[in-house]
Design a protein around this motif. Structure first.
Motif, short mmCIF file in Angstrom:
data_model
loop_
_atom_site.label_atom_id
_atom_site.label_comp_id
_atom_site.label_asym_id
_atom_site.label_seq_id
_atom_site.Cartn_x
_atom_site.Cartn_y
_atom_site.Cartn_z
N ARG A 185 0.81 -1.22 0.00
CA ARG A 185 0.00 0.00 0.00
C ARG A 185 0.84 1.27 0.00
O ARG A 185 0.41 2.30 -0.52
N ILE A 186 2.01 1.21 0.65
CA ILE A 186 2.82 2.44 0.78
C ILE A 186 4.29 2.04 0.99
O ILE A 186 4.57 1.01 1.62
N SER A 187 5.20 2.85 0.46
CA SER A 187 6.62 2.52 0.65
C SER A 187 7.04 2.94 2.07
O SER A 187 6.38 3.77 2.70
N ARG A 188 8.14 2.36 2.52
CA ARG A 188 8.62 2.68 3.86
C ARG A 188 8.98 4.18 3.94
O ARG A 188 8.66 4.84 4.92
N ALA A 189 9.62 4.69 2.89
CA ALA A 189 10.03 6.09 2.90
C ALA A 189 8.80 7.00 2.98
O ALA A 189 8.80 8.00 3.73
N ASP A 190 7.74 6.67 2.23
CA ASP A 190 6.54 7.52 2.27
C ASP A 190 5.84 7.42 3.62
O ASP A 190 5.26 8.39 4.11
N TYR A 191 5.90 6.24 4.24
CA TYR A 191 5.26 6.13 5.55
C TYR A 191 6.02 6.97 6.58
O TYR A 191 5.41 7.61 7.44
N LYS A 193 7.42 9.70 6.00
CA LYS A 193 6.97 11.11 5.80
C LYS A 193 5.64 11.33 6.54
O LYS A 193 5.42 12.38 7.14
N GLN A 194 4.75 10.33 6.50
CA GLN A 194 3.46 10.48 7.21
C GLN A 194 3.69 10.59 8.72
O GLN A 194 2.99 11.33 9.41
#
Ligand SMILES: C[S@@+](CC[C@H](N)C(=O)[O-])C[C@H]1O[C@@H](n2cnc3c(N)ncnc32)[C@H](O)[C@@H]1O
Length: 452
Positions: A185-191, A193-194
């Motif tokens: 669902r989401i990459s580790r890097a994008d998570y 950022k969240q």
């Protein structure tokens, strides 16, 4: 007014500890029962902090108390004793101002309905403040470096003679909070950022693709995207299980002993084309597994059944039988002493009995035999426990290999942990992980090349 000003959280913590020590209630249940009337999240957090802290350091706090009281309290006054230990714990280990620690603990004692208790606690805590340095000296002279029950300390020394002090020390510390990002669902890097967007920070763990270690400890509903299934809470060692199966695409995977489904979710995240069957014998725990999968928006065949008796239990959602097929891969996360996760569940030290181990070993043997019958030739079974005791780990697997001629170990090609005569062990705190044991087995065809 904060409930803490009235002593309510300290009283709740004392009663939760007494429930665990007296009636064998588990920590989760005791905290749930005793915090129902507490509405403020900071007060709830204080109850948790005090309960976990006292259970971690129980023998040390009891030694301090024994030095301060000239007689033994009666069993019916366990509530007073627990409150006293909470008072000493705050003075000795927390950054609560001393006057607040004493006053609020005394306020809690007033609510016990025992007129003598508040004066008693006030006197002993003030005496502790006066004698703290002397008591520390006595404690260091006692050369006791851990807070474990004697039977368990002996077993750990027996199985891990050189590592035992380190194991027990790590088990008495707060663990870090590990996350598993749902990479579908989401990459580790994008998570990450969240997380940063809500004021949290985390570090990616190098060798586990979905793993993050949070720099803070927070409640799970405050994690961004938790309810939407972007992330799960799972220790790094537990995240190794699905990876070590190394399943090929479109495999038939059995997650035996599956609830509450932490590893079922991870199997589906790692092997989305596979068909996963999750079996669990406990109705309530199977409900949790189904909720967990629904949160992650993942699908498995979930079956309520006792693997060792092969009875299919009445269950509204599924009537299928897990023995209707042979599996390419089986994950057996066996019921065990949980001695590898004491840092997360300090009540285990006081609830577990030495006599439990033989029963657990019998169940582990039985589960291995029943499940192996459903493994297809060439298939792979991963046996894991969150125990650090040899008796439940490599001794179980060695005996299984001895009585099962076509079973062989498929060694783990890894560098972490400790090699055992068969399988590998991570000890609590190593690589920041919980203590887990892993052994990978194959049902041989003729040669190793035939492994699926
Ligand atoms: C260590 S926990 C499993 C944790 C789970 N794999 C996870 O990652 O969330 C062991 C589970 O095995 C279940 N269990 C124990 N004996 C069983 C049996 N004979 N058949 C099916 N499930 C069993 C227990 O109820 C418990 O939920």
């Amino acid at each position: 007014m904060h409930q803490s000003d009235t002593g309510v959280p300290r009283l709740a913590a004392a009663l939760a500890i007494a429930d665990i020590l007296k009636i064998g209630c588990n920590l989760h249940e005791a905290l749930h029962q005793r915090t129902q009337q507490i509405t403020d999240s900071r007060d709830k957090a204080l109850v948790h902090e005090l309960t976990y802290g006292v259970l971690r350091l129980l023998p040390k706090l009891q030694r301090y108390a024994a030095n301060l009281i000239s007689y033994k309290l009666k069993p019916k006054d366990l509530d007073v004793e627990c409150l006293l230990l909470i008072g000493i714990y705050q003075l000795d280990s927390l950054r609560v101002p001393d006057h607040a620690a004493v006053n609020q603990t005394v306020a809690a004692a007033r609510q016990l309905g025992k007129p003598w208790a508040s004066g008693f606690i006030n006197a002993i805590l003030r005496n502790f403040q006066r004698r703290q340095t002397q008591l520390h000296t006595l404690e260091s002279q006692a050369a006791v470096t851990h807070c474990f029950p004697e039977w368990l300390a002996k077993r750990i020394y027996n199985d891990w003679p050189e590592m035992a002090p380190q194991i027990m020390q790590a088990s008495d510390c707060h663990p870090p909070m590990w996350l598993r990002v749902n990479l579908g669902r989401i990459s580790r890097a994008d998570y990450i950022k969240q997380l940063v967007a809500v004021g949290l920070t985390a570090r990616p763990y190098p060798n586990i693709p979905a793993a993050l270690i949070l720099d803070q400890t927070i409640s799970m509903d405050t994690l961004p995207g938790f309810n939407e299934g972007l992330v799960s809470i799972q220790d790094g060692a537990a995240q190794l299980a699905a990876l070590l199966l190394e399943a090929k695409p479109k495999a038939n995977i059995l997650d035996a002993c599956a609830a509450p489904g932490g590893k079922t979710g991870h199997l589906l995240e790692c092997y989305p084309e596979s068909s996963v069957t999750a079996v669990e014998k406990n109705t309530e725990r199977l409900k949790l597994l189904r909720q967990n999968l629904a949160r992650l928006n993942l699908k498995a065949r979930t079956i309520l059944a006792d693997i060792t008796s092969n009875t299919i239990k009445q269950d509204r959602d599924e009537i299928s039988n897990w023995t209707d097929r042979q599996y390419d891969y089986i994950l057996l996360d066996a019921p065990c002493s949980a001695t590898g996760v004491i840092r997360r569940h300090p009540d285990i030290k006081w609830l577990r009995r030495s006599t439990d181990i033989a029963h657990l070993v019998a169940t582990q043997n039985h589960l291995l035999d029943c499940l192996y019958a459903q493994l297809r030739p060439g298939g792979c079974m991963l046996y894991i426990t969150c125990s650090i005791l040899a008796q439940e780990n490599h001794e179980v697997v060695l005996k299984f290999l001895q009585r099962t001629p076509d079973a062989k170990e498929w060694p783990l090609d890894v560098t972490w942990g400790h090699a055992c005569s068969v399988g590998r062990q991570i000890l609590p705190g190593e690589q920041k992980m919980d203590g887990f044991y892993f052994a990978r087995l194959v049902k041989t065809l003729v040669s190793r090349d035939s492994i699926i």
